[in-house]
Scaffold this active site. Sequence first.
Site, PDB file in Angstrom:
ATOM      1  N   HIS A 107      27.054  17.946 -30.642  1.00 18.92           N
ATOM      2  CA  HIS A 107      27.525  18.869 -29.609  1.00 18.92           C
ATOM      3  C   HIS A 107      28.040  18.077 -28.424  1.00 18.92           C
ATOM      4  CE1 HIS A 107      23.230  18.094 -29.190  1.00 18.92           C
ATOM      5  NE2 HIS A 107      23.439  18.080 -27.879  1.00 18.92           N
ATOM      6  N   HIS A 109      28.364  18.356 -24.247  1.00 19.42           N
ATOM      7  CA  HIS A 109      27.928  19.040 -23.029  1.00 19.42           C
ATOM      8  C   HIS A 109      29.089  19.086 -22.046  1.00 19.42           C
ATOM      9  CE1 HIS A 109      23.442  18.414 -23.644  1.00 19.42           C
ATOM     10  NE2 HIS A 109      23.900  17.460 -24.410  1.00 19.42           N
TER      11      HIS A 109
HETATM   12  P1  AMP Z   1      20.947  16.861 -26.519  1.00 19.03           P
HETATM   13  O1  AMP Z   1      19.698  16.394 -25.851  1.00 19.03           O
HETATM   14  O2  AMP Z   1      22.182  16.111 -26.165  1.00 19.03           O
HETATM   15  O3  AMP Z   1      20.694  16.907 -28.019  1.00 19.03           O
HETATM   16  O4  AMP Z   1      21.213  18.307 -26.006  1.00 19.03           O
HETATM   17  C1  AMP Z   1      20.615  19.451 -26.513  1.00 19.03           C
HETATM   18  C2  AMP Z   1      20.797  20.522 -25.482  1.00 19.03           C
HETATM   19  O5  AMP Z   1      20.492  21.753 -26.074  1.00 19.03           O
HETATM   20  C3  AMP Z   1      19.882  20.365 -24.273  1.00 19.03           C
HETATM   21  O6  AMP Z   1      20.682  20.298 -23.102  1.00 19.03           O
HETATM   22  C4  AMP Z   1      19.011  21.615 -24.314  1.00 19.03           C
HETATM   23  O7  AMP Z   1      18.770  22.099 -23.020  1.00 19.03           O
HETATM   24  C5  AMP Z   1      19.859  22.560 -25.128  1.00 19.03           C
HETATM   25  N1  AMP Z   1      19.160  23.586 -25.896  1.00 19.03           N
HETATM   26  C6  AMP Z   1      18.063  23.429 -26.661  1.00 19.03           C
HETATM   27  N2  AMP Z   1      17.777  24.592 -27.296  1.00 19.03           N
HETATM   28  C7  AMP Z   1      18.728  25.480 -26.920  1.00 19.03           C
HETATM   29  C8  AMP Z   1      18.999  26.851 -27.237  1.00 19.03           C
HETATM   30  N3  AMP Z   1      18.220  27.549 -28.057  1.00 19.03           N
HETATM   31  N4  AMP Z   1      20.072  27.454 -26.659  1.00 19.03           N
HETATM   32  C9  AMP Z   1      20.867  26.755 -25.815  1.00 19.03           C
HETATM   33  N5  AMP Z   1      20.669  25.470 -25.487  1.00 19.03           N
HETATM   34  C10 AMP Z   1      19.620  24.838 -26.026  1.00 19.03           C
END
Ligand code: AMP
Length: 147
Positions: A107, A109
């Site tokens: 993903h 950000h």
């Molecule tokens: P990363 O640490 O780069 O893998 O980012 C994962 C992101 O997903 C983090 O910023 C979390 O806050 C976000 N996240 C985790 N679970 C959810 C969810 N159910 N819906 C939306 N965002 C989420």
Amino acid sequence: MSLHTPYDPQNIFARIIRGEAPCYKVYEDEDVLAFLDLYPQSPGHTLVIPRRSAAVNLLDLETGALCRLMTVAQRLTRALVEELQPEGVQLAQFNGAAAGQTVFHIHVHLVPRYAGQGLGIHAAQEADPDALQALQARLVRRIAASS
Ligand code: AMP
């Protein structure tokens, strides 16, 4: 999770793609889905993910899917800028737990940034659902009006 960990189809983003878990969706097409981060580091923090690739990280993602992902990331960044008027936008993409990755479906950000305002802690504090819903409505409208 190492850089070479196998894809887990039960990860939360895979479940969101399959409609098994909720999200504050702001955009979707055949290839890409975007929704608000539940633990935003700033208001409007948006996640952009490929829908059809079982890719853990950048190493796994096919070039075509990467191009679609980044094309949509650019469109959504423009819409975020128009709607929220930030002074900057930070794009981030983490590969492997050692780099800060916590969800193992690739993903990007999109994080609106404002002068003098630091970033919230990564994946730490759940946002107010009403605030997320209000932002979702604004961004859906703005993105739909963009091309
Ligand atoms: P990363 O640490 O780069 O893998 O980012 C994962 C992101 O997903 C983090 O910023 C979390 O806050 C976000 N996240 C985790 N679970 C959810 C969810 N159910 N819906 C939306 N965002 C989420």
